[in-house]
Design a protein around this motif. Structure first.
Motif, PDB file in Angstrom:
ATOM      1  N   ASP A 445     -75.275 -46.123 -56.076  1.00 49.20           N
ATOM      2  CA  ASP A 445     -75.210 -45.936 -57.522  1.00 49.20           C
ATOM      3  C   ASP A 445     -76.001 -47.028 -58.224  1.00 49.20           C
ATOM      4  O   ASP A 445     -75.877 -48.211 -57.898  1.00 49.20           O
ATOM      5  N   GLU A 446     -76.820 -46.660 -59.231  1.00 52.45           N
ATOM      6  CA  GLU A 446     -77.689 -47.629 -59.888  1.00 52.45           C
ATOM      7  C   GLU A 446     -76.884 -48.659 -60.673  1.00 52.45           C
ATOM      8  O   GLU A 446     -77.288 -49.823 -60.762  1.00 52.45           O
ATOM      9  N   VAL A 447     -75.786 -48.244 -61.273  1.00 52.36           N
ATOM     10  CA  VAL A 447     -74.953 -49.187 -62.029  1.00 52.36           C
ATOM     11  C   VAL A 447     -74.366 -50.233 -61.095  1.00 52.36           C
ATOM     12  O   VAL A 447     -74.371 -51.431 -61.375  1.00 52.36           O
ATOM     13  N   GLU A 448     -73.875 -49.781 -59.989  1.00 54.76           N
ATOM     14  CA  GLU A 448     -73.312 -50.709 -59.000  1.00 54.76           C
ATOM     15  C   GLU A 448     -74.402 -51.592 -58.381  1.00 54.76           C
ATOM     16  O   GLU A 448     -74.114 -52.719 -57.969  1.00 54.76           O
ATOM     17  N   GLN A 449     -75.613 -51.099 -58.347  1.00 55.88           N
ATOM     18  CA  GLN A 449     -76.708 -51.913 -57.811  1.00 55.88           C
ATOM     19  C   GLN A 449     -76.949 -53.141 -58.677  1.00 55.88           C
ATOM     20  O   GLN A 449     -77.300 -54.215 -58.167  1.00 55.88           O
ATOM     21  N   GLN A 450     -76.773 -53.003 -60.019  1.00 52.74           N
ATOM     22  CA  GLN A 450     -76.937 -54.162 -60.897  1.00 52.74           C
ATOM     23  C   GLN A 450     -75.904 -55.240 -60.564  1.00 52.74           C
ATOM     24  O   GLN A 450     -76.208 -56.433 -60.534  1.00 52.74           O
ATOM     25  N   ASN A 451     -74.683 -54.807 -60.303  1.00 50.77           N
ATOM     26  CA  ASN A 451     -73.645 -55.764 -59.900  1.00 50.77           C
ATOM     27  C   ASN A 451     -73.976 -56.405 -58.548  1.00 50.77           C
ATOM     28  O   ASN A 451     -73.697 -57.583 -58.314  1.00 50.77           O
TER      29      ASN A 451
END
Length: 470
Positions: A445-451
């Motif tokens: 997931d791209e959002v989780e990749q930021q984290n």
């Protein structure tokens, strides 16, 4: 005193009936010719231990003396010259036995004249140094024991028995000098060996007495004496003693054996060389297979780094992290990881083997130096990672450093799930790290990749020993 021969004049007529006579220890220096002639039936005469000499023998053995004599014993008299004495005995046409032992014939000339029927000659204990052609050629039994003879090279075609005991001979008399010899006694000399070739030169030899010599107990000698000897030994087995080598000195030949390696040195050396080469080859192969050279180098590098003060070690840091990854995962590393971390604010410096390894330097040295110059080691874990040998080396050294220095230098990034049961046995250290350290999983997931990137940057910026392990 026997030399007062007028006492015999009255009984001279009785001498012609005497066949055996013994006149010993009578200080007799001669026997008058008239008396010798009266002994015309004498067959056996013993004149041991008297004073007879070369000159008086001319009177004693005058023409017509002892015409029937067959056995004459002149032991222990005062004879000195065999070449002057022997012609006197040639007058005894029936003489077959002559004993001249314990006289002193130290110098024997080359020419002597003997009775043609003489068969037995005893020249023992006469201080004879060498034997020449003075020996009667038709002799059958010859005793030369207890002299100082060092060589024997006389051709005696009729000789059957020869006694050379207690002399200084270093080898057997050979070269066809004794074609009919049957009995040879050569004990107490200086022989060092007996070989089948030497014995074969005596075609009719049956009995041998060769004990009490200085035998070198070589493998060939021991084999011949214990297994291949073709003649009968007259003396006891205890008389055959090893003189050398030193380890065998004093041992009885019959009970002595040498090892296979002693007796087959060429084969033994070849086997030793083959065994050594095989062992070295096997060791090299095993070292290569189980990466022993790598571990040795890793240990040396660790010891070298250990000796450096911590301040010096901190001063050589050039990178924030050394990235250990499989070539199969290079696209993710180069396109995502490097771009994200090196473009951060402030930027993080990464060490990649493709980019930062020194060309021409051994790859092992590059790995060790790069890890030493990096504050952290970032492992990008995947199925490809656990199949890579170089990744294993990088993991081993980091694990070695981690547990020795208690540094939190290892960061685990899991690109994909790796079941622990699928991790090869040789990656046992990876299992330990995964069991003891928190690792980051790459999310889809791209959002989780930021984290994920945020957590990774924070972890990389932390100094070792500051991270809490979960």
């Amino acid at each position: 005193h026997f030399y007062l021969f007028h006492d015999f004049l009255g009984i001279g007529g009785l001498f012609k009936f005497v066949k055996n006579a013994t006149f010993t220890k009578l200080t007799m220096f001669l026997m008058p010719c008239t008396v010798s002639k009266q002994l015309n039936n004498m067959e056996y005469l013993d004149l041991t231990d008297n004073l007879l000499n070369d000159r008086s023998l001319k009177e004693t053995l005058c023409s017509g003396a002892w015409p029937s004599l067959r056995y004459l014993i002149l032991r222990k008299n005062h004879f000195r010259s065999l070449d002057r004495t022997s012609p006197k005995f040639s007058k005894l046409s029936k003489l077959i036995y002559l004993d001249l032992s314990q006289n002193r014939f130290s110098d024997i000339k080359t020419s002597c004249k003997w009775s043609e029927k003489l068969q037995f000659l005893n020249l023992s204990s006469c201080d004879i140094k060498s034997v020449k052609e003075c020996i009667p050629p038709n002799i059958e039994v010859l005793d030369l024991s207890n002299n100082i003879i060092s060589s024997f090279a006389v051709h005696l075609p009729s000789l059957k028995e020869l006694n050379l005991s207690n002399n200084k001979l270093k080898s057997l008399p050979g070269d066809g000098y004794l074609p009919k010899i049957e009995i040879l006694k050569i004990s107490s000399n200086k022989l060092t060996s007996l070989t089948a070739e030497e014995i074969k030169t005596f075609q009719k030899l049956t009995f041998l007495e060769a004990g009490k010599n200085n035998y070198i107990c070589s493998c060939e000698f021991l084999f011949y004496m214990n297994n291949a000897i073709t003649v009968q030994l007259l003396d006891r087995a205890e008389n055959y003693i090893c003189d050398s080598p030193l380890i065998l000195r004093g041992k009885v030949v019959q009970y002595t054996k040498r090892s296979f390696f002693d007796c087959h040195k060429t084969v033994s050396l070849a086997l030793l060389c083959v065994g050594t080469i095989s062992a070295v080859t096997f060791a090299v192969v095993m070292c290569y297979k189980y990466h022993v050279f790598w571990y040795i180098q890793m240990t040396c590098a660790w010891l070298k780094a250990k000796r450096k003060p911590k301040k010096v070690r901190k001063n050589i840091i050039c990178y924030d992290a050394f990235v250990s990854y499989s070539e199969m995962d290079s696209e993710w590393v180069e396109n995502l990881l490097v771009r994200e971390l090196e473009s951060a604010h402030p930027p993080l410096t990464l060490c990649l083997h493709k980019r930062d390894f020194i060309p021409g330097k051994w790859i092992m040295d590059n790995i060790i130096e790069s890890i030493e110059k990096s504050r952290k080691t970032l492992f990008v874990l995947s199925q490809h990672f656990v199949q890579s040998e170089w990744c294993k080396y990088e993991l081993d050294y980091t694990h070695f450093r981690l547990f020795d220095e208690n540094d939190d230098t290892a960061i685990l990034v899991l690109l994909e799930m790796i079941p622990k049961e699928t991790i090869p046995q040789r990656f046992c250290k990876l299992r330990k790290l995964m069991n003891t350290k928190t690792y980051l999983e790459w999310p889809q997931d791209e959002v989780e990749q930021q984290n994920f990137w945020l957590s990774l940057k924070v972890t990389l910026k932390e100094e070792p020993n500051e991270t809490d392990e979960n």
